[in-house]
Design a protein around this motif. Structure first.
Motif, mmCIF file in Angstrom:
data_model
loop_
_atom_site.group_PDB
_atom_site.id
_atom_site.type_symbol
_atom_site.label_atom_id
_atom_site.label_comp_id
_atom_site.label_asym_id
_atom_site.label_seq_id
_atom_site.Cartn_x
_atom_site.Cartn_y
_atom_site.Cartn_z
ATOM 1 N N ASP A 87 0.830 -1.208 0.000
ATOM 2 C CA ASP A 87 0.000 0.000 0.000
ATOM 3 C C ASP A 87 0.866 1.259 0.000
ATOM 4 O OD1 ASP A 87 -2.351 -1.505 0.034
ATOM 5 O OD2 ASP A 87 -2.436 -1.528 2.228
ATOM 6 N N ARG A 88 1.910 1.247 0.802
ATOM 7 C CA ARG A 88 2.805 2.404 0.839
ATOM 8 C C ARG A 88 3.548 2.590 -0.478
ATOM 9 N NH1 ARG A 88 5.203 0.638 5.761
ATOM 10 N NH2 ARG A 88 7.246 1.003 4.852
ATOM 11 N N ALA A 89 3.912 1.483 -1.108
ATOM 12 C CA ALA A 89 4.603 1.562 -2.398
ATOM 13 C C ALA A 89 3.719 2.237 -3.447
ATOM 14 C CB ALA A 89 5.020 0.170 -2.870
ATOM 15 N N LEU A 90 2.411 2.030 -3.327
ATOM 16 C CA LEU A 90 1.471 2.664 -4.260
ATOM 17 C C LEU A 90 1.424 4.181 -4.099
ATOM 18 C CD1 LEU A 90 -1.446 0.096 -4.105
ATOM 19 C CD2 LEU A 90 -0.215 0.784 -6.160
ATOM 20 N N THR A 91 1.798 4.670 -2.926
ATOM 21 C CA THR A 91 1.751 6.115 -2.682
ATOM 22 C C THR A 91 3.029 6.832 -3.105
ATOM 23 O OG1 THR A 91 2.593 5.947 -0.415
ATOM 24 C CG2 THR A 91 0.186 5.773 -0.725
ATOM 25 N N LEU A 92 4.022 6.070 -3.528
ATOM 26 C CA LEU A 92 5.262 6.709 -3.993
ATOM 27 C C LEU A 92 4.975 7.545 -5.230
ATOM 28 C CD1 LEU A 92 7.794 3.730 -3.765
ATOM 29 C CD2 LEU A 92 7.720 5.746 -2.295
ATOM 30 N N PRO A 93 5.704 8.652 -5.412
ATOM 31 C CA PRO A 93 5.526 9.409 -6.652
ATOM 32 C C PRO A 93 6.062 8.579 -7.825
ATOM 33 C CG PRO A 93 7.261 10.387 -5.292
ATOM 34 C CD PRO A 93 6.669 9.258 -4.508
ATOM 35 N N SER A 94 5.250 8.400 -8.821
ATOM 36 C CA SER A 94 5.609 7.623 -10.020
ATOM 37 C C SER A 94 6.130 6.225 -9.698
ATOM 38 C CB SER A 94 6.657 8.374 -10.846
ATOM 39 O OG SER A 94 6.193 9.638 -11.194
ATOM 40 N N PRO A 95 5.298 5.378 -9.077
ATOM 41 C CA PRO A 95 5.761 4.015 -8.795
ATOM 42 C C PRO A 95 6.000 3.259 -10.106
ATOM 43 C CG PRO A 95 3.414 4.203 -8.364
ATOM 44 C CD PRO A 95 3.909 5.579 -8.704
ATOM 45 N N SER A 96 7.027 2.455 -10.125
ATOM 46 C CA SER A 96 7.378 1.744 -11.358
ATOM 47 C C SER A 96 6.850 0.311 -11.333
ATOM 48 C CB SER A 96 8.894 1.716 -11.538
ATOM 49 O OG SER A 96 9.466 0.810 -10.627
ATOM 50 N N PRO A 97 6.528 -0.223 -12.494
ATOM 51 C CA PRO A 97 6.105 -1.626 -12.550
ATOM 52 C C PRO A 97 7.193 -2.564 -12.018
ATOM 53 C CG PRO A 97 5.674 -0.534 -14.648
ATOM 54 C CD PRO A 97 6.460 0.422 -13.818
ATOM 55 N N LYS A 98 8.454 -2.199 -12.238
ATOM 56 C CA LYS A 98 9.560 -3.051 -11.795
ATOM 57 C C LYS A 98 9.546 -3.227 -10.272
ATOM 58 C CE LYS A 98 14.482 -3.774 -12.033
ATOM 59 N NZ LYS A 98 15.727 -3.466 -12.642
ATOM 60 N N LEU A 99 9.197 -2.176 -9.540
ATOM 61 C CA LEU A 99 9.115 -2.265 -8.081
ATOM 62 C C LEU A 99 8.115 -3.341 -7.681
ATOM 63 C CD1 LEU A 99 9.534 -1.316 -5.133
ATOM 64 C CD2 LEU A 99 7.805 0.463 -5.592
ATOM 65 N N PHE A 100 6.949 -3.350 -8.314
ATOM 66 C CA PHE A 100 5.908 -4.308 -7.957
ATOM 67 C C PHE A 100 6.237 -5.711 -8.466
ATOM 68 C CE2 PHE A 100 4.034 -0.212 -7.365
ATOM 69 C CZ PHE A 100 3.414 -0.368 -6.138
ATOM 70 N N HIS A 101 6.958 -5.778 -9.565
ATOM 71 C CA HIS A 101 7.459 -7.066 -10.064
ATOM 72 C C HIS A 101 8.401 -7.666 -9.007
ATOM 73 C CE1 HIS A 101 8.983 -9.995 -13.018
ATOM 74 N NE2 HIS A 101 10.155 -9.758 -12.458
ATOM 75 N N THR A 102 9.269 -6.825 -8.466
ATOM 76 C CA THR A 102 10.212 -7.273 -7.439
ATOM 77 C C THR A 102 9.488 -7.668 -6.161
ATOM 78 O OG1 THR A 102 11.896 -5.807 -8.381
ATOM 79 C CG2 THR A 102 12.300 -6.639 -6.153
ATOM 80 N N LEU A 103 8.503 -6.879 -5.753
ATOM 81 C CA LEU A 103 7.708 -7.222 -4.570
ATOM 82 C C LEU A 103 7.025 -8.576 -4.757
ATOM 83 C CD1 LEU A 103 6.049 -3.771 -3.723
ATOM 84 C CD2 LEU A 103 7.901 -4.905 -2.459
ATOM 85 N N SER A 104 6.527 -8.811 -5.946
ATOM 86 C CA SER A 104 5.874 -10.076 -6.239
ATOM 87 C C SER A 104 6.844 -11.244 -6.095
ATOM 88 C CB SER A 104 5.302 -10.050 -7.657
ATOM 89 O OG SER A 104 4.884 -11.339 -8.033
ATOM 90 N N ALA A 105 8.031 -11.071 -6.642
ATOM 91 C CA ALA A 105 9.037 -12.134 -6.561
ATOM 92 C C ALA A 105 9.425 -12.412 -5.105
ATOM 93 C CB ALA A 105 10.265 -11.752 -7.373
ATOM 94 N N LEU A 106 9.554 -11.352 -4.327
ATOM 95 C CA LEU A 106 9.894 -11.519 -2.908
ATOM 96 C C LEU A 106 8.772 -12.229 -2.154
ATOM 97 C CD1 LEU A 106 11.491 -8.024 -2.176
ATOM 98 C CD2 LEU A 106 12.686 -10.230 -2.271
ATOM 99 N N ALA A 107 7.537 -11.944 -2.529
ATOM 100 C CA ALA A 107 6.388 -12.528 -1.825
ATOM 101 C C ALA A 107 6.268 -14.036 -2.033
ATOM 102 C CB ALA A 107 5.094 -11.839 -2.250
ATOM 103 N N VAL A 108 6.695 -14.541 -3.179
ATOM 104 C CA VAL A 108 6.579 -15.987 -3.419
ATOM 105 C C VAL A 108 7.862 -16.737 -3.087
ATOM 106 C CG1 VAL A 108 4.715 -15.978 -5.100
ATOM 107 C CG2 VAL A 108 7.058 -15.771 -5.882
ATOM 108 N N ASP A 109 8.940 -16.005 -2.870
ATOM 109 C CA ASP A 109 10.209 -16.631 -2.529
ATOM 110 C C ASP A 109 10.100 -17.280 -1.151
ATOM 111 O OD1 ASP A 109 12.871 -17.289 -3.011
ATOM 112 O OD2 ASP A 109 13.619 -15.502 -1.981
ATOM 113 N N ALA A 110 10.603 -18.503 -1.021
ATOM 114 C CA ALA A 110 10.570 -19.188 0.275
ATOM 115 C C ALA A 110 11.445 -18.429 1.265
ATOM 116 C CB ALA A 110 11.065 -20.620 0.112
#
Length: 189
Positions: free
Chosen positions: A24-47
């Motif tokens: 949610d906080r990442a969404l409030t960043l000025p000009s959030p990038s798709p790469k940031l959320f791609h990375t968050l996604s990868a971290l979320a599924v990583d064991a």
């Protein structure tokens, strides 16, 4: 941004519910990038995090941000779509079907910019899902997935001749099973 990523990684690996608030906080960043959320996604599924739901949420945001760009990067966006569909197929096939259909709409808008290798992956994945249902004598579901696969075929002119005849043959069998099942059902009534 790096502090946000570190915080998210730590919280998600600890399976702490506050990881959601980092997205949610990442969404409030000025000009959030798709790469940031791609990375968050990868971290979320990583064991040991293994949080498919949170990963899928981050992928949806990444895809949305890709598509809001003036010139969408369909190559990067298609990688996020592939990950989203793969994750959804593990838990909710109906949701995966929705993502497939939304992707088909995107492919239509992208014209020839959508990567062919990703189109082949989508076509093969949906076809195999349809065959799975066909083999389990679930012709209605088989028809839905196979017809979706066949609708992708028109965007693959180089592969069209290769797959068309075989797909039409199997699709005909599926339709025949549906018709036979409906005839039996009508006779029973």
């Amino acid at each position: 941004m790096f502090l946000l990523l570190y915080e998210f990684e730590a919280l998600s690996k600890l399976k702490d519910d506050r990881a959601e608030s980092v997205v949610d906080r990442a969404l409030t960043l000025p000009s959030p990038s798709p790469k940031l959320f791609h990375t968050l996604s990868a971290l979320a599924v990583d064991a040991p995090a293994s949080n498919r739901k949170l990963s899928m949420r981050a992928l949806k945001v990444a895809i949305k941000l890709h598509m809001q760009a003036e010139q969408p990067d369909y190559t990067k966006c298609s990688a996020d779509i592939r990950n989203l569909i793969s994750l959804s197929l593990l838990s909710n096939e109906k949701e995966a079907m929705i993502y497939f259909k939304e992707t088909l709409d995107m492919v239509e808008r992208a014209k020839e910019q959508y990567p062919e290798v990703e189109l082949l992956w989508l076509m093969t994945k949906s076809w195999n899902r349809g065959l799975h249902h066909f083999n389990w004598d679930q012709p209605v579901e088989a028809e839905q997935w196979c017809s979706l696969s066949m609708s992708l075929l028109k965007y693959l002119p180089s592969a069209k001749g290769e797959y068309h005849d075989q797909m039409m043959s199997v699709y005909g069998e599926i339709l025949s099973r549906i018709e036979t099942r409906m005839e039996r059902k009508n006779m029973e009534e």
